[in-house]
Design a protein around this motif. Sequence first.
Motif, PDB file in Angstrom:
ATOM      1  N   LEU A  87     -73.367  32.572 -64.996  1.00 38.44           N
ATOM      2  CA  LEU A  87     -73.433  31.381 -64.414  1.00 38.44           C
ATOM      3  C   LEU A  87     -72.848  31.006 -63.002  1.00 38.44           C
ATOM      4  N   ARG A  90     -69.431  25.732 -61.988  1.00 35.25           N
ATOM      5  CA  ARG A  90     -70.127  24.316 -61.815  1.00 35.25           C
ATOM      6  C   ARG A  90     -68.846  23.336 -61.964  1.00 35.25           C
ATOM      7  N   GLU A  92     -68.020  20.674 -63.041  1.00 32.71           N
ATOM      8  CA  GLU A  92     -67.433  19.790 -64.356  1.00 32.71           C
ATOM      9  C   GLU A  92     -66.413  21.056 -65.177  1.00 32.71           C
ATOM     10  N   ASN A 182     -66.068  28.074 -71.839  1.00 31.84           N
ATOM     11  CA  ASN A 182     -67.039  27.300 -71.218  1.00 31.84           C
ATOM     12  C   ASN A 182     -68.228  28.268 -72.109  1.00 31.84           C
ATOM     13  N   PRO A 184     -72.079  28.948 -74.173  1.00 34.03           N
ATOM     14  CA  PRO A 184     -73.354  28.425 -73.937  1.00 34.03           C
ATOM     15  C   PRO A 184     -73.611  27.307 -74.858  1.00 34.03           C
ATOM     16  N   TYR A 185     -74.034  26.070 -74.366  1.00 33.46           N
ATOM     17  CA  TYR A 185     -74.172  25.031 -75.256  1.00 33.46           C
ATOM     18  C   TYR A 185     -75.560  24.191 -74.888  1.00 33.46           C
ATOM     19  N   LEU A 186     -76.475  24.609 -74.307  1.00 30.64           N
ATOM     20  CA  LEU A 186     -77.811  23.969 -74.273  1.00 30.64           C
ATOM     21  C   LEU A 186     -78.478  24.414 -75.508  1.00 30.64           C
ATOM     22  N   VAL A 198     -81.877  26.831 -62.868  1.00 35.85           N
ATOM     23  CA  VAL A 198     -81.362  27.643 -63.957  1.00 35.85           C
ATOM     24  C   VAL A 198     -81.991  28.231 -64.737  1.00 35.85           C
ATOM     25  N   ALA A 206     -75.591  32.931 -71.278  1.00 33.68           N
ATOM     26  CA  ALA A 206     -74.847  31.997 -71.107  1.00 33.68           C
ATOM     27  C   ALA A 206     -75.043  30.570 -71.087  1.00 33.68           C
ATOM     28  N   LEU A 207     -76.165  30.354 -71.597  1.00 40.29           N
ATOM     29  CA  LEU A 207     -76.797  28.816 -71.551  1.00 40.29           C
ATOM     30  C   LEU A 207     -77.059  28.295 -72.863  1.00 40.29           C
TER      31      LEU A 207
HETATM   32  N1  GLN Z   1     -73.951  23.097 -67.677  1.00 35.52           N
HETATM   33  C1  GLN Z   1     -74.809  23.888 -67.650  1.00 35.52           C
HETATM   34  C2  GLN Z   1     -76.195  23.323 -67.475  1.00 35.52           C
HETATM   35  O1  GLN Z   1     -76.560  22.321 -67.823  1.00 35.52           O
HETATM   36  C3  GLN Z   1     -74.730  24.871 -68.662  1.00 35.52           C
HETATM   37  C4  GLN Z   1     -73.511  25.557 -69.202  1.00 35.52           C
HETATM   38  C5  GLN Z   1     -73.117  26.003 -70.369  1.00 35.52           C
HETATM   39  O2  GLN Z   1     -74.086  26.231 -71.247  1.00 35.52           O
HETATM   40  N2  GLN Z   1     -71.780  26.353 -70.586  1.00 35.52           N
HETATM   41  O3  GLN Z   1     -76.912  24.070 -66.993  1.00 35.52           O
END
Ligand code: GLN
Length: 276
Positions: A87, A90, A92, A182, A184-186, A198, A206-207
Motif C-alpha cells: 500500500l 497514507r 491517516e 494497519n 486490511p479493513y475494506l 487503489v 493489504a486492503l
Molecule cells: N485506507 C485505505 C483505502 O481506503 C485502506 C487501507 C487498509 O485497508 N488498511 O484505500
Amino acid sequence: MNNLIEESLKKLNQTNIDNPELDLRILLKHASKKNNEIILSNLNIDNIDIVKFKSYLQKRINRQPIAKIINNKSFWKNDFYVNNFVLDPRPETELIIEEVLNIYKNKNLKLKILDIGTGSGCIAISLAKEFKNASITAIDISKEAIEVAETNLKIHNCSNQIQLKIIDFKNINSKFDLIVSNPPYLTNDQFKNTDPEVKNFEPKLALVGGDDGLKFYREYSNNIKYLMNKSAYFVCEIGINQRQDCEQIFQNSGLYLNKIVKDLQGIERILSFSKI
Ligand code: GLN
C-alpha cells in the motif's frame, strides 16, 4: 504555455484525475534531466526527457497512482520506496505514529514493538527513528512486501533496530510493549467501488478484510492479549464506521479502549487499546 503541457493537461483532465497540474509537475520533475524546479507556465522543454515523460504520463492516464510511477511516497518524516506489492503509505496512518508519541513521552524507552502487516515498513521505520532504543519486529505474510520493507530498512539504516519476518501474527509467541497495525479493513463491496488507483495498483491482500471488513480485528482479538506485556498498548487503524464493532470485538476479548483518534476528515480512524 508549451504545447506538451497543454496536451498533457487536457488528457489528464479527460481522465477525471483529481489534481492534474500537481501530477503533471511531479511527472515532469521525475523526467527532468536536471533536478530543477518545474514551472508549468515557463518550462524549458530541453531539460525534460520526453520519452520518459510520455511513458509516465501514459501510466497516470491509465490511473496508476503517482507514488507507484515514481516509486516513492512520503510518510511522517521520511520518503519510502513503494511498488505494487505494498500500500502507498497514507496520511491517516501517520496518526498511529502521533498516537504512539502521545502514549510514550519518553523517547529513550527501550520499547519492544510489533508491527503486524508492515507492508512498506513505513510505520516500523518511523517508530524506529522516533524511539532510537526501541527494538521492533515487523511482520507480513507477503514475501514481496517484506522485500520492499527490506529495501526501506537499508535506505533508512534501520536494520539494527528492526527485524523483518515473513510470518502470520498467529505464529508469533513473544510479548511486546506496543503492537501497531494497519490491517486490511475494506469490505468486499468497498473494494469493488474504490478508485482504479487503489483497485488496480495496490495489493488486494493489504486492503480487504472479508465481507464486513472486520476479519483481521476478529483474528487479532483472539490472540493479541497474549502478545502484550501487562502495561502494553495496541494501536490500530480502522475503516470508516468500524469503531463500534471494533470496540466491541476487542472489549469482548478483555482489552480496554483508551482513545479514539479522528483523521483530518473527521472519521474515527485510530484506536488505542490496553490490557489494564
Ligand atoms: N485506507 C485505505 C483505502 O481506503 C485502506 C487501507 C487498509 O485497508 N488498511 O484505500
